[in-house]
Design a protein around this motif. Structure first.
Motif, PDB file in Angstrom:
ATOM      1  N   GLY A 180      -4.957   4.922 -18.243  1.00  0.00           N
ATOM      2  CA  GLY A 180      -6.126   4.551 -17.442  1.00  0.00           C
ATOM      3  C   GLY A 180      -7.333   5.348 -17.846  1.00  0.00           C
ATOM      4  O   GLY A 180      -7.262   6.154 -18.789  1.00  0.00           O
ATOM      5  N   GLU A 182      -8.500   7.816 -16.584  1.00  0.00           N
ATOM      6  CA  GLU A 182      -8.268   9.258 -16.466  1.00  0.00           C
ATOM      7  C   GLU A 182      -7.087   9.745 -17.293  1.00  0.00           C
ATOM      8  O   GLU A 182      -6.629  10.866 -17.108  1.00  0.00           O
ATOM      9  CB  GLU A 182      -8.071   9.626 -14.988  1.00  0.00           C
ATOM     10  N   ARG A 185      -0.301   8.476 -17.200  1.00  0.00           N
ATOM     11  CA  ARG A 185       0.596   8.966 -16.156  1.00  0.00           C
ATOM     12  C   ARG A 185       1.851   8.106 -16.155  1.00  0.00           C
ATOM     13  O   ARG A 185       1.859   7.000 -16.702  1.00  0.00           O
ATOM     14  CB  ARG A 185      -0.075   8.974 -14.774  1.00  0.00           C
ATOM     15  N   ARG A 194       4.874  -1.890  -4.464  1.00  0.00           N
ATOM     16  CA  ARG A 194       4.651  -1.415  -3.109  1.00  0.00           C
ATOM     17  C   ARG A 194       5.365  -2.307  -2.092  1.00  0.00           C
ATOM     18  O   ARG A 194       5.706  -3.455  -2.381  1.00  0.00           O
ATOM     19  CB  ARG A 194       3.161  -1.445  -2.785  1.00  0.00           C
ATOM     20  N   ARG A 202      -2.178  -5.748  -2.734  1.00  0.00           N
ATOM     21  CA  ARG A 202      -1.830  -4.811  -3.810  1.00  0.00           C
ATOM     22  C   ARG A 202      -0.326  -4.851  -4.034  1.00  0.00           C
ATOM     23  O   ARG A 202       0.454  -4.394  -3.210  1.00  0.00           O
ATOM     24  CB  ARG A 202      -2.298  -3.398  -3.449  1.00  0.00           C
ATOM     25  N   THR A 204       1.296  -3.384  -6.650  1.00  0.00           N
ATOM     26  CA  THR A 204       1.822  -2.185  -7.308  1.00  0.00           C
ATOM     27  C   THR A 204       0.911  -0.992  -7.022  1.00  0.00           C
ATOM     28  O   THR A 204      -0.155  -1.135  -6.420  1.00  0.00           O
ATOM     29  CB  THR A 204       1.867  -2.367  -8.844  1.00  0.00           C
ATOM     30  N   VAL A 205       1.335   0.163  -7.498  1.00  0.00           N
ATOM     31  CA  VAL A 205       0.512   1.367  -7.350  1.00  0.00           C
ATOM     32  C   VAL A 205      -0.469   1.534  -8.513  1.00  0.00           C
ATOM     33  O   VAL A 205      -1.175   2.535  -8.597  1.00  0.00           O
ATOM     34  CB  VAL A 205       1.379   2.648  -7.230  1.00  0.00           C
ATOM     35  N   LEU A 206      -0.494   0.546  -9.399  1.00  0.00           N
ATOM     36  CA  LEU A 206      -1.428   0.588 -10.525  1.00  0.00           C
ATOM     37  C   LEU A 206      -2.864   0.619  -9.995  1.00  0.00           C
ATOM     38  O   LEU A 206      -3.225  -0.131  -9.097  1.00  0.00           O
ATOM     39  CB  LEU A 206      -1.213  -0.666 -11.376  1.00  0.00           C
ATOM     40  N   ARG A 207      -3.684   1.516 -10.565  1.00  0.00           N
ATOM     41  CA  ARG A 207      -5.092   1.580 -10.147  1.00  0.00           C
ATOM     42  C   ARG A 207      -5.915   0.621 -11.007  1.00  0.00           C
ATOM     43  O   ARG A 207      -5.522   0.293 -12.128  1.00  0.00           O
ATOM     44  CB  ARG A 207      -5.604   3.017 -10.327  1.00  0.00           C
ATOM     45  N   PRO A 208      -7.064   0.199 -10.497  1.00  0.00           N
ATOM     46  CA  PRO A 208      -7.876  -0.746 -11.270  1.00  0.00           C
ATOM     47  C   PRO A 208      -8.141  -0.218 -12.680  1.00  0.00           C
ATOM     48  O   PRO A 208      -8.501   0.951 -12.846  1.00  0.00           O
ATOM     49  CB  PRO A 208      -9.175  -0.840 -10.470  1.00  0.00           C
ATOM     50  N   GLU A 210      -6.000   0.304 -15.055  1.00  0.00           N
ATOM     51  CA  GLU A 210      -4.866   0.934 -15.745  1.00  0.00           C
ATOM     52  C   GLU A 210      -4.054  -0.131 -16.479  1.00  0.00           C
ATOM     53  O   GLU A 210      -3.880  -1.253 -16.003  1.00  0.00           O
ATOM     54  CB  GLU A 210      -3.969   1.675 -14.741  1.00  0.00           C
TER      55      GLU A 210
END
Lengths: 339, 198
Positions: A180, A182, A185, A194, A202, A204-208, A210
């Protein structure tokens, strides 16, 4: 379908940067689910970033004896790879039980994890659906809900996750590697999807922004056997009503020393049956103790109006799998024989 | 700095049945629609248009795929084989001949997809790919040897092709008739001309 702009990324980093510049974008890999959802109007990206040519096609052994799989490896190639057939047979079986030959040739490892629910209300723009349009309501909770969840659902969403592959990966304690803005991970597959709660939009726990780059499979405990079993409405090319992946190992005295169990078709994510696993470890490897352990897990089930049948179905799939895998001590280790 | 993309159409080159075609496509266009509407190759059929029926099956880089789910813009430079590229009336592909001899169709709408899918499926089996019908003990040996195709294996491997007329029994017989050796000879040649390694 809405018009959209298009670019092809050549490195994972370039794909992530491209997303940062185009927030209404989607990553396109095999496209077997995304393109379909775009036709239905469920997905309306303004920009597609083609990640299908990224060099993420390798299946490589890891130094600790596991396997690392690139996100672009096709489902059919992953299922047929000798290291997967021999070392992770439940993963091969799960992949081969899903979709069709044509779709498995096109669908990728990363895309399989990210496929959306096949809840018919999610795919129907005329029906309220909190996953598609947050706050609009759930049509399935009191609608046609035979195929919906019995575990972990909420008043806001009763959809199930459709992947077979993810269920086997959860039982093998696989991890997802994501890149991602950042950096890199890793997330365990079992924690990647989730539960719906009050934010079912949402998955999954994937952030925008990623991007899934790899999966890592840890080595399987020595002497373990594993298999995937799926119950569905027809013999082929149908989603699971209930499925289970099991990895189990016994000690010399016939006691369970390692057991992981994950269910498919029952929840918004692959359901790692931690309660059952705790009950299994240290118990005698016999059908009665398997049934007790699985029942302890399924006590948490809260069926909807039309899907109470899923609970005994899941029970029988899991107990049968555990019984078959532990029945013949003379089989080769990590065996899927007879399943 | 990433340049902003504004175009919603692109020009792509597709190699279809050994012929290169350069076409401009709206990004929303699928390969199926390019084949049928722009290249006049109407053998590939649009049944469900959602990847469920298999009537649109083509070989993409030698592997079967649903062309209705493939965006043309994402396949610039791709090599495709459609049913028109397998054979013609004078020199039919062995599987086309077998479908004819076994009367493996009724209305015929799914037939091009069945035949292309069958060719792809027999190649997968020859390359040792397992299926859901493959016993666990065989799967786990992973010898890479060609898969033996009994009727259960054929039916499982062809489940992505729906026939609403229900011609399945004869479709299975046609596939049984075509030996791996025959297919390897003919399709191996086709693959080589496309520059695709088996």
């Amino acid at each position: 379908m809405r018009p959209f702009t298009f670019e092809r990324a050549t490195t994972p980093e370039e794909a992530v940067s491209a997303y940062a510049a185009q927030p209404h974008a989607r990553f396109l890999a095999g496209g077997t689910n995304l393109v379909d959802l775009m036709k239905l109007g469920v997905e309306t990206p303004e920009h597609l970033i083609d990640v299908s040519k990224l060099p993420l096609n390798e299946i490589e052994p890891t130094p600790d004896g596991g396997l690392r799989v690139g996100a672009n490896v096709r489902n059919s190639d992953l299922a047929a790879h000798p290291s997967v057939c021999r070392g992770y047979p439940a993963l091969s079986q799960a992949l081969l039980s899903g979709a069709s030959g044509q779709l498995r040739n096109q669908a990728t490892t990363g895309g399989n994890l990210l496929q959306r629910t096949r809840c018919p209300y999610f795919q129907d723009l005329t029906a309220p659906c909190n996953k598609r349009e947050p706050g609009s309501g759930c049509s399935a909770v009191r609608g046609v809900n035979r195929d919906m969840a019995v575990l972990g659902h909420s008043e806001h969403c009763v959809a199930t996750h459709p992947s077979d592959m993810a269920v086997a990966l959860a039982a093998y304690d696989a991890e997802v590697e994501v890149l991602g803005p950042e950096g890199v991970r890793t997330v365990p597959v079992a924690a990647f999807h989730r539960l719906p709660g009050d934010t079912p939009q949402r998955d999954t726990v994937l952030r925008p922004g990623e991007l899934i780059s790899h999966l890592t499979l840890p080595p399987v405990p020595a002497g373990a056997r594993a298999a995937y079993r799926k119950a569905r409405d027809r013999a082929s090319y149908a989603f699971a009503l209930a499925s289970a992946a099991v990895v189990v190992a016994l000690d010399g005295a016939g006691t369970v020393r390692h057991a992981t169990l994950a269910f498919g078709g029952l929840a918004h994510r692959p359901w790692r049956a931690r309660t059952a696993e705790e009950a299994l470890i240290g118990s005698r490897a016999e059908p009665q103790s398997f049934a007790r352990a699985v029942d302890a897990e399924l006590e948490a089930a809260r069926p909807l109006s039309d899907n109470a049948f899923k609970v005994p179905l899941a029970r029988s799939v899991a107990v049968h799998l555990l019984t078959t895998l532990t029945a013949r001590a003379d089989d080769t280790p990590n065996s899927a024989a007879g399943i | 700095m990433i340049p902003q993309r504004t175009a919603t159409s692109s020009t792509v080159t597709l190699h279809v049945n050994d012929t290169a075609h350069t076409v401009t496509v709206d990004h929303r266009t699928t390969l199926l629609d390019v084949l049928r509407e722009q290249l006049d190759l109407t053998g590939s059929k649009k049944g469900c248009d959602h990847g469920q029926c298999g009537a649109c099956t083509v070989l993409l880089e030698g592997r079967r795929a649903n062309s209705c789910l493939l965006l043309a813009v994402a396949h610039d430079g791709a090599h495709l084989t459609t049913v028109e590229g397998l054979g013609d009336e004078e020199r039919p592909h062995p599987l086309q001949q077998a479908f004819h001899e076994r009367d493996a169709f009724q209305c015929g709408y799914c037939t091009p997809g069945q035949i292309v899918s069958g060719v792809g499926m027999l190649c997968e089996a020859a390359e040792g790919h397992p299926s859901h019908a493959t016993p666990g003990s065989v799967l786990q040996r992973a010898t890479g040897a060609p898969a033996e195709l009994d009727r259960d294996e054929i039916r499982e491997r062809m489940s992505g092709n729906i026939c609403r007329c229900g011609a399945y029994p004869h479709i299975v017989e046609a596939l049984e008739d075509v030996t791996e050796q025959t297919l390897r000879r003919t399709d191996g040649a086709a693959r080589r001309t496309e520059g695709v390694s088996a």
